[in-house]
Enzyme design. Structure first.
Site, PDB file in Angstrom:
ATOM      1  CG  ASP A 135      -2.912  28.983  32.786  1.00 33.30           C
ATOM      2  OD1 ASP A 135      -3.191  28.767  31.603  1.00 33.30           O
ATOM      3  OD2 ASP A 135      -3.750  29.349  33.631  1.00 33.30           O
ATOM      4  NE  ARG A 185      -4.061  27.989  26.967  1.00 31.67           N
ATOM      5  CZ  ARG A 185      -4.467  27.774  28.205  1.00 31.67           C
ATOM      6  NH1 ARG A 185      -3.740  28.217  29.233  1.00 31.67           N
ATOM      7  NH2 ARG A 185      -5.570  27.091  28.463  1.00 31.67           N
TER       8      ARG A 185
END
Length: 311
Positions: A135, A185
């Site tokens: 992340d 992502r």
């Protein structure tokens, strides 16, 4: 753009205490967080996979300030990966990791802990037969995160990383990440940031998202289209068709508890649809960012805090 007052509240100990007091608040949290331990999250992952979805599991924890906490997070991930493998879910369930949770902010030796424990998590994922996506946090972490991913990919080429299109720098970062097989992502962004590092408005964030997606697709990278925005989802579907990208050349991602019917629709249409599935007792920061992103979620929280609602 995310609600800035709620993003500020996500860092407030006093607000955390107030929000955590109410029993009905926990019911709302349960819409977005799949329990506090692997015993709760693995059955939820199994249910989603049986419905035709894939998942990425995040062990929540952003306030790691000691080496002991960092090791505990590393151990939680290795145990989770073993549990996913044991449940036969590894082919459809990866993990998502924040470097701060692995000790990046520990005074003195943070970078060493993050490097070591990130490698350990990736090795455990390889042994289980799955993957890891790192992340992205606030803008101060971008260089550290991308550098770590660059060091890990020679041994673990499947390592993924998130980039946030509300940052001005992300277009250049996407160009650097645009090569065959590179798992990226794409998210809009959900942290309180200074205006100096941001694009100007929501329209430009969306335009940056579309441009980054096209950059990645044309290079043969593997974009993970992480958005609940119907317009961006429709754009991604049209663009992948225009470029003749096979269905295994990209995926959609959405958060657990958000637009669940749309998740099923995309999966039933033949897309890979991955659900971001968080668990753990350190839920507050994650929960407040979800409220900041969606006004409807804030309305639910407000109702739960009304006088008498918690009785």
């Amino acid at each position: 753009m995310p609600n800035q007052l709620l993003l500020a509240a996500s860092r407030s100990p006093r607000t955390r205490m107030a929000v955590s007091r109410f029993r009905l608040t926990r019911r709302l949290v349960d819409r977005f967080v799949a329990g506090e331990g692997e015993q709760q999250v693995v059955p939820v992952a199994d249910r989603l996979v049986r419905a035709g979805l894939t998942v990425t599991v995040d062990h929540l924890g952003e306030d790691t300030r000691t080496a002991q906490q960092a090791r505990a997070t590393r151990d939680a991930y290795t145990a989770l990966l073993a549990a996913l493998h044991g449940a036969g879910l590894a082919a459809a369930a990866e993990v998502s990791v924040k470097l701060s949770a692995l000790g990046a902010a520990v005074p003195g030796d943070g970078s060493r802990y993050a490097d070591e424990y990130a490698h350990d998590v990736c090795a455990a994922a390889a042994a289980a037969g799955t993957t890891v996506t790192f992340d992205m946090e606030d803008h101060t972490t971008v260089d550290t995160t991308l550098s770590l991913v660059g060091r890990l990919r020679p041994q673990f080429p499947w390592v993924g990383v998130a980039v946030q299109t509300y940052l001005r720098r992300t277009a250049a970062d996407c160009k650097d990440l645009a090569y065959p097989g590179s798992r990226v992502r794409l998210v809009k962004g959900a942290y309180a940031e200074p205006a100096s590092v941001l694009v100007r408005n929501a329209r430009e964030v969306d335009a940056a998202y579309r441009a980054c997606l096209e950059t990645l697709l044309r290079a043969g990278a593997y974009p993970m289209v992480a958005t609940h925005d119907p317009a961006l989802i429709a754009h991604a579907s049209a663009l992948t068709g225009e470029l003749s990208v096979p269905s295994d050349g990209y995926e959609f991602q959405m958060l657990y508890g958000v637009r669940s019917q749309e998740q099923l629709r995309l999966a039933q249409a033949g897309n890979r649809m991955r659900v971001y599935l968080p668990y753990g007792d350190d839920w507050y920061g994650y929960f407040m960012r979800r409220l900041a992103e969606r006004p409807a979620n804030l309305l639910l929280l407000t109702r739960s805090l009304l006088p008498g609602a918690h009785r």
